[in-house]
Design a protein around this motif. Structure first.
Motif, mmCIF file in Angstrom:
data_model
loop_
_atom_site.group_PDB
_atom_site.id
_atom_site.type_symbol
_atom_site.label_atom_id
_atom_site.label_comp_id
_atom_site.label_asym_id
_atom_site.label_seq_id
_atom_site.Cartn_x
_atom_site.Cartn_y
_atom_site.Cartn_z
ATOM 1 N N TRP A 28 0.827 -1.206 0.000
ATOM 2 C CA TRP A 28 0.000 0.000 0.000
ATOM 3 C C TRP A 28 0.864 1.260 0.000
ATOM 4 O O TRP A 28 0.576 2.208 -0.709
ATOM 5 C CB TRP A 28 -0.940 0.018 1.197
ATOM 6 N N CYS A 29 1.918 1.238 0.809
ATOM 7 C CA CYS A 29 2.744 2.442 0.955
ATOM 8 C C CYS A 29 3.585 2.739 -0.275
ATOM 9 O O CYS A 29 3.960 3.889 -0.502
ATOM 10 C CB CYS A 29 3.654 2.308 2.180
ATOM 11 N N SER A 30 3.891 1.724 -1.067
ATOM 12 C CA SER A 30 4.768 1.937 -2.221
ATOM 13 C C SER A 30 4.070 1.731 -3.557
ATOM 14 O O SER A 30 4.719 1.709 -4.599
ATOM 15 C CB SER A 30 5.975 0.995 -2.127
ATOM 16 N N SER A 31 2.742 1.597 -3.542
ATOM 17 C CA SER A 31 2.031 1.285 -4.790
ATOM 18 C C SER A 31 1.847 2.499 -5.694
ATOM 19 O O SER A 31 1.603 2.365 -6.884
ATOM 20 C CB SER A 31 0.646 0.707 -4.469
ATOM 21 N N GLY A 32 1.939 3.698 -5.114
ATOM 22 C CA GLY A 32 1.675 4.899 -5.897
ATOM 23 C C GLY A 32 0.228 5.316 -5.880
ATOM 24 O O GLY A 32 -0.124 6.407 -6.344
ATOM 25 N N LEU B 169 -1.450 5.373 9.161
ATOM 26 C CA LEU B 169 -0.466 5.633 8.117
ATOM 27 C C LEU B 169 -1.175 6.108 6.855
ATOM 28 O O LEU B 169 -2.282 5.667 6.560
ATOM 29 C CB LEU B 169 0.324 4.365 7.795
ATOM 30 N N ALA B 170 -0.523 6.982 6.117
ATOM 31 C CA ALA B 170 -1.123 7.477 4.875
ATOM 32 C C ALA B 170 -0.039 7.802 3.868
ATOM 33 O O ALA B 170 1.043 8.287 4.220
ATOM 34 C CB ALA B 170 -1.974 8.714 5.146
ATOM 35 N N THR B 171 -0.338 7.521 2.606
ATOM 36 C CA THR B 171 0.597 7.845 1.537
ATOM 37 C C THR B 171 0.591 9.351 1.277
ATOM 38 O O THR B 171 -0.408 10.039 1.496
ATOM 39 C CB THR B 171 0.205 7.116 0.247
ATOM 40 N N ALA B 172 1.728 9.861 0.807
ATOM 41 C CA ALA B 172 1.822 11.275 0.441
ATOM 42 C C ALA B 172 0.968 11.527 -0.805
ATOM 43 O O ALA B 172 0.799 10.631 -1.632
ATOM 44 C CB ALA B 172 3.273 11.640 0.179
ATOM 45 N N CYS C 47 4.883 5.996 3.311
ATOM 46 C CA CYS C 47 3.738 6.436 4.112
ATOM 47 C C CYS C 47 4.211 7.367 5.222
ATOM 48 O O CYS C 47 5.345 7.253 5.709
ATOM 49 C CB CYS C 47 3.022 5.242 4.747
ATOM 50 N N GLY C 48 3.340 8.261 5.628
ATOM 51 C CA GLY C 48 3.601 9.105 6.778
ATOM 52 C C GLY C 48 2.821 8.589 7.968
ATOM 53 O O GLY C 48 1.729 8.031 7.819
ATOM 54 N N ASP C 49 3.380 8.759 9.166
ATOM 55 C CA ASP C 49 2.724 8.334 10.399
ATOM 56 C C ASP C 49 2.052 9.546 11.034
ATOM 57 O O ASP C 49 2.708 10.567 11.292
ATOM 58 C CB ASP C 49 3.758 7.732 11.355
ATOM 59 N N ALA C 50 0.749 9.445 11.288
ATOM 60 C CA ALA C 50 -0.013 10.599 11.773
ATOM 61 C C ALA C 50 0.519 11.121 13.099
ATOM 62 O O ALA C 50 0.591 12.332 13.324
ATOM 63 C CB ALA C 50 -1.485 10.226 11.915
#
Length: 341
Positions: free
Chosen positions: A251-255, A311-314, A280-283
């Protein structure tokens, strides 16, 4: 005629001074031995030892160990005032403590990255319900008070969902669980979403020990929200823990935009977790709350590790992060507000 020698002159032992160089070497050897032991406890991730037991368990408490080590450095400095030759010990320990502090401190400083201007906010709620034992009425009341858009409920299968869903439906929420009533709650994840998100799609993933559940579509659009729970890194399950966390990378590297929320049984001090969440960034860390412990609830928050995350992607960015207590759970709940692009 000379005077006879004093009787004690012949029996007086000859004093031989201990070589100073040897004493200095022993002193430094002792100091470096202590520092090496401290480094194994505080910095095992720098050489990948935290991927194995017992370091996988110990490293979760790095912030607490760094604080304790700094206290020892101060005590050692005080001792040095009275015993100057003791100074290699606090010096060696101070080096380890400062490296550890440098790794931990950034999580206490809010990120300078500005949220996407004009983007909508998404409120995320996470609550591990301790094998389905948390009080469902209290959890529902907290969800009603906070009005999140999406909710991740680790350790909650169809059995706990059957208690929670009737309480949330009148509030305008729908729910889905990743395991059926024949499975124990501890093996499942439940997701809840507000009706205002419209018709979303649900997908259950069985790539991890505890099946996760993913929602997308509707008001989420292409954004995927994942309710996730990793197995704990107890000695017999460390390999499974590493495998579970490695799945987060997809999920974090899928784009593609994604938010992964739940109980990861890992902290930012674990190299396995950092590698898996690259992208991903950690809230908590983004808002300067990266040392707010989420487990266990019987301990003060500054003692426990932060093993629950949002966690959330940029370029999705966290604007706020808070914790709440849920009666009957051993985890603190998380409430994070994210700004979408």
């Amino acid at each position: 005629m000379s005077a006879p020698p004093h009787p004690e002159a012949e029996t007086q032992p000859i004093r031989r001074e201990r070589p100073r160089r040897r004493v200095g070497v022993l002193r430094w050897a002792f100091a470096l031995l202590l520092a090496a032991g401290a480094a194994l406890a505080v910095l095992p991730d720098l050489i990948g030892l935290d991927r194995r037991s017992p370091f996988a368990q110990v490293i979760a408490f790095r912030p607490l160990m760094v604080a304790g080590l700094l206290v020892l450095v101060v005590v050692g400095a005080v001792i040095t005032v009275f015993a100057r030759r003791f100074w290699p010990v606090p010096l060696a320990l101070a080096v380890v403590a400062l490296i550890g502090a440098a790794l931990v401190a950034p999580r206490t400083i809010p990120a300078t990255t500005q949220p996407a201007a004009g983007g909508p906010a998404l409120k995320v709620f996470v609550a591990n319900v301790y094998e389905g034992q948390a009080d469902a009425d209290s959890l529902a009341a907290l969800i009603e008070a906070e009005a999140p858009d999406v909710v991740s409920v680790p350790e909650s299968g169809a059995n706990y969902e059957s208690e929670l869903a009737p309480l949330l439906e009148p509030m305008g929420y729908r729910t889905a669980a990743s395991v059926g009533p024949w499975e124990r709650d501890v093996t499942g994840n439940t997701v809840a979403w507000a009706d205002r998100l419209g018709e979303v799609r649900t997908r259950i993933g069985e790539d991890t020990r505890f099946p996760y559940i993913e929602i997308s579509g509707g008001g989420l659009g292409e954004l995927r929200f994942v309710a996730f729970h990793s197995v704990a890194p107890v000695p017999r399950s460390v390999a499974t823990w590493r495998s579970d966390l490695s799945e987060v990378q997809k999920w974090c590297s899928s784009g593609s935009p994604a938010i992964i929320a739940g109980d990861f049984n890992a902290t930012l001090d674990h190299s396995v977790f950092r590698d898996a969440t690259a992208g991903c960034g950690d809230a908590a860390a983004q808002t300067g709350n990266g040392l707010a412990g989420t487990w266990p609830t019987w301990a003060p928050q500054w003692i426990g590790p932060q093993i629950d995350h949002v966690l959330a992607t940029a370029p999705i960015t966290a604007e706020s992060f808070e914790t709440r207590l849920v009666p009957g759970s051993d985890h603190r709940a998380i409430i994070a507000t994210l700004r979408l692009p």
